[in-house]
Design a protein around this motif. Sequence first.
Motif, short mmCIF file in Angstrom:
data_model
loop_
_atom_site.label_atom_id
_atom_site.label_comp_id
_atom_site.label_asym_id
_atom_site.label_seq_id
_atom_site.Cartn_x
_atom_site.Cartn_y
_atom_site.Cartn_z
N MET A 1 0.88 -1.03 -0.12
CA MET A 1 -0.04 0.00 0.01
C MET A 1 0.79 1.19 -0.06
O MET A 1 1.69 1.32 0.89
N ASP A 2 0.62 2.23 -0.90
CA ASP A 2 1.51 3.39 -1.20
C ASP A 2 0.76 4.74 -0.90
O ASP A 2 -0.48 4.68 -1.26
N PHE A 3 1.33 5.67 -0.31
CA PHE A 3 0.68 6.79 -0.68
C PHE A 3 0.77 7.54 -1.99
O PHE A 3 2.00 7.64 -2.68
N ILE A 4 -0.34 7.99 -2.49
CA ILE A 4 -0.25 8.93 -3.75
C ILE A 4 -0.80 10.30 -3.41
O ILE A 4 -1.77 10.29 -2.53
N GLU A 5 -0.77 11.24 -4.17
CA GLU A 5 -1.33 12.43 -4.21
C GLU A 5 -1.34 12.98 -2.96
O GLU A 5 -2.16 13.67 -2.37
#
Length: 452
Positions: free
Chosen positions: A410-414
């Motif tokens: 799970m990654d952070f985006i925006e």
Amino acid sequence: MASCMVSILFLFPLIAAMSAEEPPGCKIRITNRGLEMLKYETQKFVVEELSNITMPEMKGKEGHFQYTIKEVKINELNLTYADLAFQPGLGLLFKVQNSSIALSFQRHILYWLFYDTGAINASAEGVNIHTVLHTTRDELGRLKISNITCDASIAKMKIKFTGTLGCFLVQGPRICHGFLYVKESQTKMQRVRIEVDNYVGIDYSLLSDPVVTSRSLDMDFRGMFFELGNESNTLVNSAINPIVREYDRMVYLALSEYFFDSGLYSYYKAGIFQMNIANEHMPKDLEMLLRTTYFGIIMMINPALVEYPISLQLELNSAPKTTVKTSGVTVAITAIVTVMVLPPGKAPVQLSSMTMEAKFNAKVSMKGKRLAVHLIPLQVPLKTMLQISIVPIINNWTKRGVAIPLADGMDFIEEVVEYHNGYLIIGANLHFRKGLREMIERKIQADAENAI
């Protein structure tokens, strides 16, 4: 007067307890929007899990009637309605309503002297599953599913076989497995204390039970770095408690000044911020700056020293200090800087030794699930020497980043960074790099490797 004193004495234990409470260095909020994305991944996993489920052989007996059911296979599963929601005060709710399922199995029936074997195809409608995961903190500071409440029911079955329905429906808790992994792995990595590099580690233990409302799940982590060589020598947390008020994005990460200060303190204690720059390790721009600055002093001491190598010794006499304000993040450092000439075969000649102070802007960024800090030198002539020497050292370690307590995959985006007095908040959306099944398989493999 006496009643006033009694009141003060009565309040003192409460005040003492409040003052002793440890504020979090790191706080994470998962909102309904984040749960919505997780719901989609969980629903996909449920279909895959039930389609590939392996059920044990089931036997039953009532009077002279005996049966055995085996090789149960789910041929079709239609989730008409599936939902994932926060259950205020408890944890998380996963429910399936008005869904249908088709399955087949092998039967062995014995009634008196009558024996029958064969295959049976069955279908069920109105399948309902209601599962609640109760989230708490265990004694090690890990996220714990303290209780799983799972109820399952069915409205109609074309073929009803005594014992089959009950044995199938008790598999309901297994549906929760995928979701339980994702929520646990956000905090329960292999350990709550993990290594960042060869010098420092970080403590991501939960300080209290998660707070669950109808809109979010909030988790308070210690968020404390420590030196691997002396894990008990840590910085005391006297920072303020970050406050997250937003719900618009999928996830919010709040970090207090303590989070950054404990990291810089740990690197300082590990001896990272000490250096001796000379000979081939001396950057050309730094050598030019030193020779220009101390040319007059060299000529006064001995003009012959001009042709010899020059060195710079730098040592921080205290850990760098981070300040977070609405205008941004700054890092202040104080260092002892010693400049010397190195004549071959002779003792070094000291040109200068001074204490220098400098303050640098810092840029905080996220890449995937790694948080990084990058110092930005300020163009102040008197601080150029310190900028050229110390800033690259600090950036060399902080730019690598540290993983935040989210599930692998799970990654952070925006992401958007907001600065407050004493802390900052990163609001972001989530992106799944891996499917939930792959994430679970990788975790099972990692658990097995760590158990060896």
